[in-house]
Design a protein around this motif. Structure first.
Motif, PDB file in Angstrom:
ATOM      1  N   ASP A 119       1.567  36.454  -8.974  1.00 54.77           N
ATOM      2  CA  ASP A 119       1.953  37.482  -9.946  1.00 54.77           C
ATOM      3  C   ASP A 119       2.335  36.856 -11.356  1.00 54.77           C
ATOM      4  N   SER A 120       2.960  35.829 -11.161  1.00 54.94           N
ATOM      5  CA  SER A 120       3.655  35.062 -12.530  1.00 54.94           C
ATOM      6  C   SER A 120       2.844  34.406 -13.330  1.00 54.94           C
ATOM      7  N   LEU A 121       1.550  33.983 -12.712  1.00 59.92           N
ATOM      8  CA  LEU A 121       0.728  33.157 -13.196  1.00 59.92           C
ATOM      9  C   LEU A 121      -0.370  33.901 -14.203  1.00 59.92           C
ATOM     10  N   ALA A 122      -0.799  33.418 -15.321  1.00 65.49           N
ATOM     11  CA  ALA A 122      -1.833  33.912 -16.016  1.00 65.49           C
ATOM     12  C   ALA A 122      -3.245  33.624 -15.263  1.00 65.49           C
ATOM     13  N   HIS A 123      -4.295  34.291 -15.732  1.00 63.69           N
ATOM     14  CA  HIS A 123      -5.436  33.980 -14.869  1.00 63.69           C
ATOM     15  C   HIS A 123      -5.910  32.358 -15.469  1.00 63.69           C
ATOM     16  N   GLY A 124      -6.247  31.537 -14.447  1.00 61.91           N
ATOM     17  CA  GLY A 124      -6.482  30.374 -14.589  1.00 61.91           C
ATOM     18  C   GLY A 124      -5.075  29.361 -14.682  1.00 61.91           C
ATOM     19  N   GLY A 125      -4.125  30.127 -14.529  1.00 64.00           N
ATOM     20  CA  GLY A 125      -2.746  29.257 -14.727  1.00 64.00           C
ATOM     21  C   GLY A 125      -2.758  28.408 -13.083  1.00 64.00           C
ATOM     22  N   LEU A 126      -1.975  27.280 -13.527  1.00 62.36           N
ATOM     23  CA  LEU A 126      -1.808  26.283 -12.310  1.00 62.36           C
ATOM     24  C   LEU A 126      -0.181  26.268 -11.749  1.00 62.36           C
ATOM     25  N   LEU A 127      -0.527  25.888 -10.260  1.00 59.07           N
ATOM     26  CA  LEU A 127       0.845  25.971  -9.579  1.00 59.07           C
ATOM     27  C   LEU A 127       0.846  24.559  -9.021  1.00 59.07           C
ATOM     28  N   GLY A 128       2.009  23.862  -9.135  1.00 59.31           N
ATOM     29  CA  GLY A 128       2.134  22.559  -8.532  1.00 59.31           C
ATOM     30  C   GLY A 128       3.273  22.765  -7.478  1.00 59.31           C
ATOM     31  N   LEU A 129       2.970  22.270  -6.150  1.00 56.92           N
ATOM     32  CA  LEU A 129       4.137  22.263  -5.075  1.00 56.92           C
ATOM     33  C   LEU A 129       4.294  20.846  -4.728  1.00 56.92           C
ATOM     34  N   GLY A 130       5.370  20.868  -3.697  1.00 60.89           N
ATOM     35  CA  GLY A 130       5.661  19.385  -3.287  1.00 60.89           C
ATOM     36  C   GLY A 130       4.533  18.901  -2.404  1.00 60.89           C
ATOM     37  N   SER A 131       4.666  17.597  -1.929  1.00 56.50           N
ATOM     38  CA  SER A 131       3.843  16.846  -1.083  1.00 56.50           C
ATOM     39  C   SER A 131       3.500  17.464   0.242  1.00 56.50           C
ATOM     40  N   LYS A 132       4.785  17.906   0.564  1.00 56.89           N
ATOM     41  CA  LYS A 132       4.802  18.313   2.115  1.00 56.89           C
ATOM     42  C   LYS A 132       4.682  20.012   2.231  1.00 56.89           C
ATOM     43  N   GLU A 133       4.125  20.420   1.103  1.00 51.24           N
ATOM     44  CA  GLU A 133       3.984  21.972   0.936  1.00 51.24           C
ATOM     45  C   GLU A 133       2.717  22.341   0.768  1.00 51.24           C
ATOM     46  N   SER A 134       2.183  23.631   1.208  1.00 47.66           N
ATOM     47  CA  SER A 134       1.041  24.190   1.025  1.00 47.66           C
ATOM     48  C   SER A 134       0.969  25.725   0.916  1.00 47.66           C
ATOM     49  N   LEU A 135      -0.158  26.284   0.268  1.00 45.73           N
ATOM     50  CA  LEU A 135      -0.128  27.701   0.313  1.00 45.73           C
ATOM     51  C   LEU A 135      -1.471  28.372   1.165  1.00 45.73           C
ATOM     52  N   ARG A 136      -2.154  27.237   1.884  1.00 45.11           N
ATOM     53  CA  ARG A 136      -3.134  27.767   2.414  1.00 45.11           C
ATOM     54  C   ARG A 136      -2.690  28.725   3.818  1.00 45.11           C
ATOM     55  N   PHE A 137      -1.610  28.714   4.415  1.00 45.84           N
ATOM     56  CA  PHE A 137      -1.257  29.635   5.364  1.00 45.84           C
ATOM     57  C   PHE A 137      -1.148  31.075   4.962  1.00 45.84           C
ATOM     58  N   SER A 138      -0.831  31.090   3.519  1.00 46.84           N
ATOM     59  CA  SER A 138      -0.361  32.324   2.869  1.00 46.84           C
ATOM     60  C   SER A 138      -1.487  33.425   2.977  1.00 46.84           C
ATOM     61  N   ARG A 139      -0.896  34.827   2.920  1.00 47.63           N
ATOM     62  CA  ARG A 139      -1.927  35.920   2.925  1.00 47.63           C
ATOM     63  C   ARG A 139      -2.353  35.907   1.399  1.00 47.63           C
ATOM     64  N   HIS A 140      -1.830  35.042   0.250  1.00 47.67           N
ATOM     65  CA  HIS A 140      -2.078  35.118  -1.048  1.00 47.67           C
ATOM     66  C   HIS A 140      -3.097  33.833  -1.535  1.00 47.67           C
ATOM     67  N   SER A 141      -3.235  33.100  -0.295  1.00 45.23           N
ATOM     68  CA  SER A 141      -4.123  32.086  -0.548  1.00 45.23           C
ATOM     69  C   SER A 141      -5.565  32.121  -1.298  1.00 45.23           C
TER      70      SER A 141
END
Length: 274
Positions: A234-256
């Motif tokens: 919700d905070s990102l503009a369309h096409g915006g980028l998100l960086g996570l840590g090396s041991k983190e992922s968003l693939r489990f998320s319902r927002h993936s």
């Protein structure tokens, strides 16, 4: 005292922290929270967690002491240089297309990652069009970040990380030495907004082109991780980028579905239409 009583007292302590001060650690990974609270109890000399709870409820000055144990302040300049090289080589060209930029360093701790971004953006000529939002729930950490003073024995490692990240200058250009520390130039803070913000309870506050939140969600349980990913979406503009840590992922998320891989190896994602 049995573990079951400890667990009850810990739940009550975390509930008291939330009800009294609105800091919510109830959905953090419980094994990590228990370990940190046991360390606090031992080092602070409390016989029980209930005694810690009583102190917390009746002594507001004890809050920052508790947060110091509950939040993890481990960082370094250009930590994981490959991540910052990917920012420099693959993210920066995209960001150049924007007339103005908002960058959010979520969970900025004592400021090492923040200054890494400001230095990188200065080297790439984007600092003057960027506002950097540096947030954390720990006010003492934010105060340390705003001072920008680091132990000299850490500088060699910072300098090597900067070099490996593709740095275009010498890190020594950005600090002076005084009183046994490296004092980073105040000009690096001119376009920085420091703010108390919780990924657990707070809402969106601006539209961002880049969010970097690294090694924070590993301390959350699955539901809280999912909430944080939704907040970033919700905070990102369309096409915006998100960086996570090396041991983190968003693939489990319902927002993936709202994200596509941008640089898979460095956990950089791009917001797309779901």
């Amino acid at each position: 005292m049995s573990d079951s009583v400890d667990d009850i007292e810990i739940r009550l302590l975390l509930e008291a922290l939330y009800q009294r001060y609105h800091y919510d650690f109830r959905s953090y990974a419980q094994a990590s929270i228990r370990r940190r609270l046991r360390q606090a109890r031992q080092q602070l000399g409390f016989a029980t967690f209930s005694a810690m709870q009583e102190r917390l409820l009746h002594d507001e000055s004890f809050l920052q002491t508790m947060l110091g144990y509950l939040t993890v302040q481990v960082s370094e300049f250009f930590r994981d240089p490959g991540y910052f090289r990917a920012i420099r080589e693959q993210v920066i060209p995209r960001l150049r297309t924007y007339p103005s930029l908002k960058i959010w360093i979520a969970g900025c701790s004592t400021g090492e990652e923040l200054y890494s971004f400001v230095i990188l953006f200065r080297e790439e000529g984007l600092e003057d069009r960027t506002i950097f939002y540096a947030t954390d729930i720990n006010q003492d950490a934010l105060d340390a970040a705003a001072r920008g003073i680091y132990a000299l024995d850490r500088i060699r490692g910072f300098t090597e990380n900067h070099r490996q990240s593709g740095g275009k200058s010498s890190l020594s250009d950005y600090y002076t030495t005084a009183y046994g520390g490296a004092v980073f130039d105040k000009s690096l803070r001119e376009r920085v907004v420091f703010s108390d913000h919780s990924l657990v309870t707070d809402a969106v506050f601006a539209e961002m082109q880049l969010i970097s939140c690294r090694n924070v969600m590993i301390y959350f349980d699955r539901d809280l991780q999912d909430r944080a990913i939704g907040l970033f979406r919700d905070s990102l503009a369309h096409g915006g980028l998100l960086g996570l840590g090396s041991k983190e992922s968003l693939r489990f998320s319902r927002h993936s579905a709202a994200f596509a891989d941008f640089v898979r190896t460095e956990k950089l994602y791009q917001k797309v239409d779901a």
